[in-house]
Each structure stands twice: as structure tokens, then as C-alpha cells.
Scaffold this active site. Structure first.
Site, PDB file in Angstrom:
ATOM      1  N   LYS A 176      62.244  31.071  17.747  1.00  0.00           N
ATOM      2  CA  LYS A 176      60.812  30.818  17.616  1.00  0.00           C
ATOM      3  C   LYS A 176      60.316  31.412  16.300  1.00  0.00           C
ATOM      4  O   LYS A 176      60.157  32.618  16.158  1.00  0.00           O
ATOM      5  CB  LYS A 176      60.019  31.425  18.783  1.00  0.00           C
ATOM      6  CG  LYS A 176      58.753  30.656  19.000  1.00  0.00           C
ATOM      7  CD  LYS A 176      57.415  31.336  18.957  1.00  0.00           C
ATOM      8  CE  LYS A 176      56.934  32.439  18.199  1.00  0.00           C
ATOM      9  NZ  LYS A 176      56.016  32.080  17.098  1.00  0.00           N
ATOM     10  N   GLY A 229      58.838  41.920  14.052  1.00  0.00           N
ATOM     11  CA  GLY A 229      57.408  41.709  13.901  1.00  0.00           C
ATOM     12  C   GLY A 229      56.658  43.013  14.016  1.00  0.00           C
ATOM     13  O   GLY A 229      57.198  44.079  13.703  1.00  0.00           O
ATOM     14  N   SER A 230      55.433  42.927  14.486  1.00  0.00           N
ATOM     15  CA  SER A 230      54.572  44.108  14.505  1.00  0.00           C
ATOM     16  C   SER A 230      54.904  45.034  15.669  1.00  0.00           C
ATOM     17  O   SER A 230      55.474  44.616  16.681  1.00  0.00           O
ATOM     18  CB  SER A 230      53.114  43.658  14.609  1.00  0.00           C
ATOM     19  OG  SER A 230      52.932  42.959  15.820  1.00  0.00           O
ATOM     20  N   GLY A 234      55.838  44.138  19.556  1.00  0.00           N
ATOM     21  CA  GLY A 234      57.122  44.696  19.992  1.00  0.00           C
ATOM     22  C   GLY A 234      56.976  45.492  21.282  1.00  0.00           C
ATOM     23  O   GLY A 234      57.787  45.370  22.210  1.00  0.00           O
ATOM     24  N   GLU A 251      62.797  45.043  15.640  1.00  0.00           N
ATOM     25  CA  GLU A 251      62.679  45.440  14.229  1.00  0.00           C
ATOM     26  C   GLU A 251      61.201  45.400  13.911  1.00  0.00           C
ATOM     27  O   GLU A 251      60.608  44.323  13.817  1.00  0.00           O
ATOM     28  CB  GLU A 251      63.423  44.435  13.335  1.00  0.00           C
ATOM     29  CG  GLU A 251      64.916  44.399  13.544  1.00  0.00           C
ATOM     30  CD  GLU A 251      65.623  45.615  12.983  1.00  0.00           C
ATOM     31  OE1 GLU A 251      65.045  46.310  12.127  1.00  0.00           O
ATOM     32  OE2 GLU A 251      66.755  45.878  13.418  1.00  0.00           O
ATOM     33  N   CYS A 285      58.400  44.943   5.536  1.00  0.00           N
ATOM     34  CA  CYS A 285      58.366  45.990   6.559  1.00  0.00           C
ATOM     35  C   CYS A 285      58.803  47.331   5.990  1.00  0.00           C
ATOM     36  O   CYS A 285      58.343  48.371   6.434  1.00  0.00           O
ATOM     37  CB  CYS A 285      59.248  45.593   7.731  1.00  0.00           C
ATOM     38  SG  CYS A 285      60.863  45.044   7.205  1.00  0.00           S
ATOM     39  N   GLU A 386      50.265  50.714   8.645  1.00  0.00           N
ATOM     40  CA  GLU A 386      50.959  49.723   7.831  1.00  0.00           C
ATOM     41  C   GLU A 386      49.941  48.693   7.337  1.00  0.00           C
ATOM     42  O   GLU A 386      49.222  48.099   8.135  1.00  0.00           O
ATOM     43  CB  GLU A 386      52.028  49.033   8.672  1.00  0.00           C
ATOM     44  CG  GLU A 386      52.806  48.012   7.869  1.00  0.00           C
ATOM     45  CD  GLU A 386      53.909  47.376   8.681  1.00  0.00           C
ATOM     46  OE1 GLU A 386      53.641  46.882   9.795  1.00  0.00           O
ATOM     47  OE2 GLU A 386      55.054  47.349   8.194  1.00  0.00           O
TER      48      GLU A 386
HETATM   49  P1  NAP Z   1      53.666  39.633  14.788  1.00  0.00           P
HETATM   50  O1  NAP Z   1      52.275  39.238  14.905  1.00  0.00           O
HETATM   51  O2  NAP Z   1      54.195  40.703  15.655  1.00  0.00           O
HETATM   52  O3  NAP Z   1      54.519  38.292  14.949  1.00  0.00           O
HETATM   53  C1  NAP Z   1      55.915  38.272  14.928  1.00  0.00           C
HETATM   54  C2  NAP Z   1      56.414  37.153  15.809  1.00  0.00           C
HETATM   55  O4  NAP Z   1      56.082  37.418  17.160  1.00  0.00           O
HETATM   56  C3  NAP Z   1      55.781  35.810  15.478  1.00  0.00           C
HETATM   57  O5  NAP Z   1      56.745  34.796  15.654  1.00  0.00           O
HETATM   58  C4  NAP Z   1      54.695  35.717  16.521  1.00  0.00           C
HETATM   59  O6  NAP Z   1      54.296  34.411  16.787  1.00  0.00           O
HETATM   60  C5  NAP Z   1      55.391  36.319  17.721  1.00  0.00           C
HETATM   61  N1  NAP Z   1      54.505  36.763  18.779  1.00  0.00           N
HETATM   62  C6  NAP Z   1      53.201  37.137  18.694  1.00  0.00           C
HETATM   63  N2  NAP Z   1      52.716  37.453  19.917  1.00  0.00           N
HETATM   64  C7  NAP Z   1      53.725  37.271  20.798  1.00  0.00           C
HETATM   65  C8  NAP Z   1      53.845  37.412  22.219  1.00  0.00           C
HETATM   66  N3  NAP Z   1      52.827  37.817  22.969  1.00  0.00           N
HETATM   67  N4  NAP Z   1      55.034  37.127  22.786  1.00  0.00           N
HETATM   68  C9  NAP Z   1      56.081  36.720  22.052  1.00  0.00           C
HETATM   69  N5  NAP Z   1      56.020  36.545  20.716  1.00  0.00           N
HETATM   70  C10 NAP Z   1      54.864  36.827  20.080  1.00  0.00           C
HETATM   71  O7  NAP Z   1      54.029  40.135  13.328  1.00  0.00           O
HETATM   72  P2  NAP Z   1      53.621  39.458  11.977  1.00  0.00           P
HETATM   73  O8  NAP Z   1      52.217  39.855  11.700  1.00  0.00           O
HETATM   74  O9  NAP Z   1      53.996  38.041  11.984  1.00  0.00           O
HETATM   75  O10 NAP Z   1      54.622  40.203  10.975  1.00  0.00           O
HETATM   76  C11 NAP Z   1      54.313  41.389  10.368  1.00  0.00           C
HETATM   77  C12 NAP Z   1      54.977  42.562  11.070  1.00  0.00           C
HETATM   78  O11 NAP Z   1      56.388  42.377  11.157  1.00  0.00           O
HETATM   79  C13 NAP Z   1      54.806  43.845  10.313  1.00  0.00           C
HETATM   80  O12 NAP Z   1      54.437  44.870  11.195  1.00  0.00           O
HETATM   81  C14 NAP Z   1      56.176  44.142   9.735  1.00  0.00           C
HETATM   82  O13 NAP Z   1      56.454  45.457   9.481  1.00  0.00           O
HETATM   83  C15 NAP Z   1      57.078  43.544  10.741  1.00  0.00           C
HETATM   84  N6  NAP Z   1      58.353  43.195  10.136  1.00  0.00           N
HETATM   85  C16 NAP Z   1      59.437  44.007  10.371  1.00  0.00           C
HETATM   86  C17 NAP Z   1      60.673  43.735   9.794  1.00  0.00           C
HETATM   87  C18 NAP Z   1      61.864  44.618  10.052  1.00  0.00           C
HETATM   88  O14 NAP Z   1      62.970  44.249   9.730  1.00  0.00           O
HETATM   89  N7  NAP Z   1      61.695  45.779  10.639  1.00  0.00           N
HETATM   90  C19 NAP Z   1      60.802  42.617   8.985  1.00  0.00           C
HETATM   91  C20 NAP Z   1      59.688  41.804   8.754  1.00  0.00           C
HETATM   92  C21 NAP Z   1      58.471  42.113   9.343  1.00  0.00           C
HETATM   93  P3  NAP Z   1      53.084  33.721  15.975  1.00  0.00           P
HETATM   94  O15 NAP Z   1      53.067  34.282  14.607  1.00  0.00           O
HETATM   95  O16 NAP Z   1      53.462  32.317  15.993  1.00  0.00           O
HETATM   96  O17 NAP Z   1      51.856  34.013  16.754  1.00  0.00           O
END
Ligand code: NAP
Ligand code: MG
Length: 483
Positions: A176, A229-230, A234, A251, A285, A386
Site C-alpha cells: 500500500k 511512516g509517522s 506506527g 520504521e 526520516c 520532527e
Molecule cells: P504517515 O502519515 O504515517 O503515512 C505512512 C503510510 O501509512 C501511508 O501509506 C499512509 O497512507 C499510511 N497510513 C496512514 N494512516 C493509516 C492507518 N490508520 N492504517 C494503516 N495505514 C495508514 O507518514 P507520512 O506523513 O506519509 O510520512 C512521514 C513520516 O514517515 C515521518 O514521520 C518520517 O520520519 C517517517 N519515515 C520514516 C522512515 C524510516 O525509515 N524510519 C522513512 C521515511 C519516512 P496515506 O498516506 O495514503 O494516508
């Protein structure tokens, strides 16, 4: 009319059950790029059922010779390399980053399949000694059907970082992508068919987190969730996984320290520090967002960083002169601008604030120029949360103890960069910092052969290298009584 994309389920392109779609846009202009299928619980169920059938029915996993799995993954890598220009362009269009960076992402994604294709034939177990009357074999088996949920900052790379080791391990997957950046995941799906992956091995469901991600997390047919993701999402996913004790790898985010000691080679440390916070628009990240500088070189480093910020060319990622693209979405721009406002309000000193591109074609783009704040206080919101944008917070320090204390004064623990010519100091600081990745005299390299992941609230588990493969394997002990 913009292209309309379907879902990849069981080796075929299908319409979403509810018939709904959403737009993905070019963040440099705000213009619609394509219309994408909005998956719901029914679509996710179809995808998981297909993945289950491919896994349990012997199309993939233990029933398939390892060499055959490896061949398919090598074939996919070859196709990614064949299409590198087209994929890089698609990535830049969908998420905004400069084309050269997108090209690097695609090449590394291809390498990831080559690297894990090699591993597919080298997954071995153990024979622990259990006495003369028995033989104990610990064998590694694929964990099963995996739900892979990825973010928008490195859309293809983050997807492949999970898909490649999962498939090499013998798992089948439902991917996804983030709703902001679905296009390269769909392209990966197309190439997987061309590479000859059997139906159901890789399914791609586009849609929102709540509508498509969550049914994947709660589906009883899924054995493992791997999420990038966030932190907030997570945490939510981990709670949901507790219901059926699904395996979960997380992650998450970071607030990583970048420490410049006075004895560092500043001709390396300054541009490296700038790359650490301005690279990929700061949407990283592991961004070195808290920059600690030893007081005797503080003015030099701050001045150098401001020069680097001033030298950034903001614009469309497709323009070869551009070094920083737009942020991914209007929402992300709002979030980052909110933090810049908070920084000013809470009394951080503004050392530099860039300007938005003035070209009329980019008027609808989601640009945030590089920004540099100075502060002595780690209590400020910009020094704790962040930001995920090109906003640097620079803090002076006086000695090693003080800086390691400040570096560790965060709920996160993803990465850290240390700049010094003193090898003893480098190792001492590397040991003292509680983070999953520590760079010495560099910032941001993430070799696919090594390891990636966070201490503390930056996540659970590791990706990349053999560790990333291990995350998709279960151990089984087979005990044979000999006497
Ligand atoms: P996010 O809002 O957590 O989204 C990440 C993914 O999770 C997206 O595909 C999102 O879908 C999905 N998602 C959202 N709500 C969900 C739910 N209730 N159930 C299942 N899946 C769900 O994060 P983001 O804003 O896209 O990305 C930024 C964050 O990612 C930052 O905090 C960053 O630090 C982190 N990140 C970490 C790494 C690492 O390797 N540690 C790498 C890259 C990014 P939709 O977007 O389609 O809603
Ligand atoms: Mg987009």
C-alpha cells in the site's frame, strides 16, 4: 483526461469494488497527474486472498526452488534498470524531488532486488548441539503474507526496501503506497508482471491509510505488517497488530543530531551538514535536523550553513538546475510553515529564511525555502518535534559530555552524524549516542547491504542487509530423536 489507474490484484488490473478514485498531483504545480483507484476493505480482502493463495498454494514460498525466486527478482531488477529514466521522471512528478535524486532512488531500488535476489539462495539455518541422542535443525521459513505500508518521501525506494527482502524470503505481499505518491508503486506492479512473478505474489492496493491501510493491518489473512511512516500511525498500527499478535516492523521518525566538533574538516562538515537537513527537501526520516556545533567554530559553521542554504535553487524537480523541489503536498507545506512560525514565536533566532520561486508556472506548487534557526534551548518545539522539511536548528556546545547529553535528549533514536578528525572522539561519541545509525564524517548514506532502523521511539526492527531479510523469516526447530 488524466490517466486512470487500477489496482493490481492476483496478477490482473482491476477496478476498485466501490468504483472510487482519487487524484495524485504534481507538487511543483498542483496540477493533477493521474486518477488512482481508491481501494477499500473489499479490495484489500481480494488482494490478501490472492496473496494467501499464492503463498499457501505453492506459487511462491517454500514450494518454489530458491533459484527460481532469485531469477524472478533479478529479472525485476533488470526491468527497473531498463526503465530508470521513465521511473525517475514519474517519481519526480509525483513527489517533487530533483530528477537526479529520483534517478539515484530508482538505481538503488534496482540494486535492492539484485542484492536480495542473491540472498534468496543463501538462507540457511542452524544445527545446535542437543546431545548424542537427537538432531535439532533450526530452519528459516517465510513469515507468510505481508502487508507493506510505505510513505511518500522515497516512494519507490521505501517500497522496494520491503518488497525485495519479503519476496526473497518467500513471502507474498500486498503493497500500500502513500496516497500522495502511488505512481511508481503501480509501475513496480506492472514490471513484476513482465518479470514473470506468479499472480498474487505482489499485489498493489492504492488508497488512503484509513480506508486501505487499516483493513490490511486488521486482516486475519495477513501474517506480518511492515510499516514506514509517522510515529503516531506506527503506534496505532502496533496496537491493531496486538489483536491477532501479527508480526510488526516499524520504521518511524527522527530528530537526529548532527554534531560538528571544532577539529572537524569544515570543508566537508559544512556541506555534509547542509545535505543532512536540506537534502530531499528535508523530507527525510534521518535528517540531521538538530545541528550541534562546538562553540569555537560556531560562527564559521553557521555562516557556512547559511551560505549553503542561500545556494539552494528551489523549483521544479524536472529542471536540471534545481537542487530542491517542492514539499509533497499542501498539507505538508502547512505543517512545515507552522513549525517555522512556532520557531519565531518561541524566540529562536532566524539566521536565514529563503524565498519561494517566483516563476508563474510554479505559483501553485508546495514550496518551502530552506530555513536556519539558532537557539540554546532544546525545549523549543522546533528542537523537539520532527518537522520533515528544510528547517535547521543550530545549537552551540562546549564539551563532549554536554553534546552527547543533548544529542540523546530526544524520544527518537534513528540516526546521528559526527564530524571530527579525532578517531577516539568519533568512536566515543558513536558509542554514546543512542541511535540505530551513526555516521562519522558523512551524513545520510544508507547502503542497502548494511542495516537501517531506530532505537527508542524511532521504530522496532531493522531493514536492509541480512537484517531486512530476517524480518520476513520465522525460525522453526525440527527435533529428531535418534536413539
Ligand atoms: P504517515 O502519515 O504515517 O503515512 C505512512 C503510510 O501509512 C501511508 O501509506 C499512509 O497512507 C499510511 N497510513 C496512514 N494512516 C493509516 C492507518 N490508520 N492504517 C494503516 N495505514 C495508514 O507518514 P507520512 O506523513 O506519509 O510520512 C512521514 C513520516 O514517515 C515521518 O514521520 C518520517 O520520519 C517517517 N519515515 C520514516 C522512515 C524510516 O525509515 N524510519 C522513512 C521515511 C519516512 P496515506 O498516506 O495514503 O494516508
Ligand atoms: Mg503526487
Amino acid at each position: 483526461m488524466a490517466d486512470q489507474h487500477q489496482l493490481l490484484v492476483d496478477g490482473a488490473w482491476v477496478d476498485p469494488a466501490a468504483g472510487e478514485h482519487f487524484d495524485t498531483v504534481d507538487p511543483a504545480t498542483g496540477e493533477v497527474l493521474a486518477s488512482v483507484a481508491a481501494a477499500g476493505a473489499d479490495d484489500v480482502d481480494r488482494a490478501v486472498t490472492a496473496a494467501r493463495r499464492a503463498f499457501d498454494g505453492g506459487a511462491w514460498g517454500l514450494a518454489v526452488p530458491e533459484r527460481e525466486r532469485a531469477e524472478k527478482l533479478f529479472a525485476l531488477a533488470t526491468l527497473l534498470r531498463r526503465d530508470v529514466d521513465e521511473l525517475a521522471r514519474l517519481e519526480t512528478l509525483d513527489c517533487g524531488k530533483p530528477l537526479e535524486d529520483a534517478r539515484w532512488d530508482v538505481e538503488e531500488a534496482a540494486f535492492m532486488f539484485e542484492y536480495y535476489a542473491g540472498w534468496a539462495t543463501k538462507i540457511t539455518g542452524d544445527i545446535p548441539p542437543v546431545g548424542p541422542e537427537a538432531l535439532s535443525l533450526v530452519v528459516k521459513e517465510p513469515v507468510g503474507v505481508c502487508g507493506l505500508i510505505v510513505p511518500w518521501n522515497y516512494p519507490l525506494l521505501m517500497a522496494c526496501q520491503k518488497v525485495a527482502p519479503a519476496l526473497a524470503a518467500g513471502c507474498t505481499v500486498v503493497l500500500k503506497p502513500a496516497e500522495q505518491t502511488p505512481l511508481t508503486a503501480l509501475a513496480l506492479g506492472r514490471l513484476s508482471i513482465e518479470a514473470g512473478l506468479p499472480p498474487g505474489v505482489l499485489n498493489v492496493v492504492t488508497g488512503t491509510g484509513p480506508a486501505a491501510g487499516e483493513p490490511l493491518v486488521t486482516h486475519r489473512g495477513v501474517d506480518k505488517i511492515s510499516f514506514t511512516g509517522s510515529k503516531a500511525v506506527g503506534q496505532h498500527i502496533m496496537r491493531l497488530c496486538a489483536d491477532d499478535l501479527k508480526r510488526v516492523t516499524l520504521e518511524l521518525g527522527g530528530k537526529s543530531p548532527n554534531i560538528v566538533f571544532a577539529d572537524a574538516d569544515l570543508s566537508e562538515a559544512v556541506p555534509g551538514t547542509a545535505l543532512g537537513i536540506f537534502g530531499n527537501q528535508g523530507e527525510v526520516c534521518s535528517a540531521g535536523s538538530r545541528i550541534f556545533v562546538e562553540r569555537s567554530v560556531y560562527d564559521d559553521v553557521l555562516g557556512g550553513l547559511v551560505d549553503e542554504a542561500r545556494a539552494v535553487t528551489l523549483g521544479s524537480g524536472l529542471d536540471p538546475d534545481v537542487t530542491m523541489g517542492p514539499l509533497v503536498s499542501a498539507l505538508q507545506r502547512e505543517r512545515v510553515e507552522g513549525y517555522i512560525g512556532l520557531g519565531k514565536q518561541q524566540g529562536a533566532r532566524l539566521a536565514y529564511e529563503g524565498t519561494r520561486p517566483d516563476h508563474p508556472a510554479l505559483a501553485g506548487g508546495f514550496f518551502v525555502p530552506p530555513t536556519v534557526f539558532e537557539t540554546d534551548s532544546l525545549d523549543l518545539t522546533i528542537a523537539r518535534e520532527e518537522i520533515f522539511g528544510p528547517v535547521a536548528t543550530v545549537v552551540p556546545f562546549d564539551d563532549v559530555d554536554q553534546v552527547t547529553r543533548m544529542a540523546n535528549d530526544t524520544e527518537y533514536g534513528l540516526a546521528a552524524a559526527i564530524w571530527t578528525r579525532d578517531i577516539g572522539k568519533a568512536f566515543a561519541a558513536a558509542k554514546a549516542v543512542r541511535a540505530g545509525v551513526v555516521w562519522v564524517n558523512d551524513s545520510q548514506p544508507a547502503p542497502s547491504e548494511a542495516s537501517w532502523g531506530g532505537f527508542k521511539q524511532s521504530g522496532i526492527g531493522r531493514e536492509l542487509g541480512p537484517y531486512g531479510l530476517e524480518a520476513f523469516l520465522e525460525s522453526k526447530q525440527i527435533y529428531v530423536k535418534l536413539a
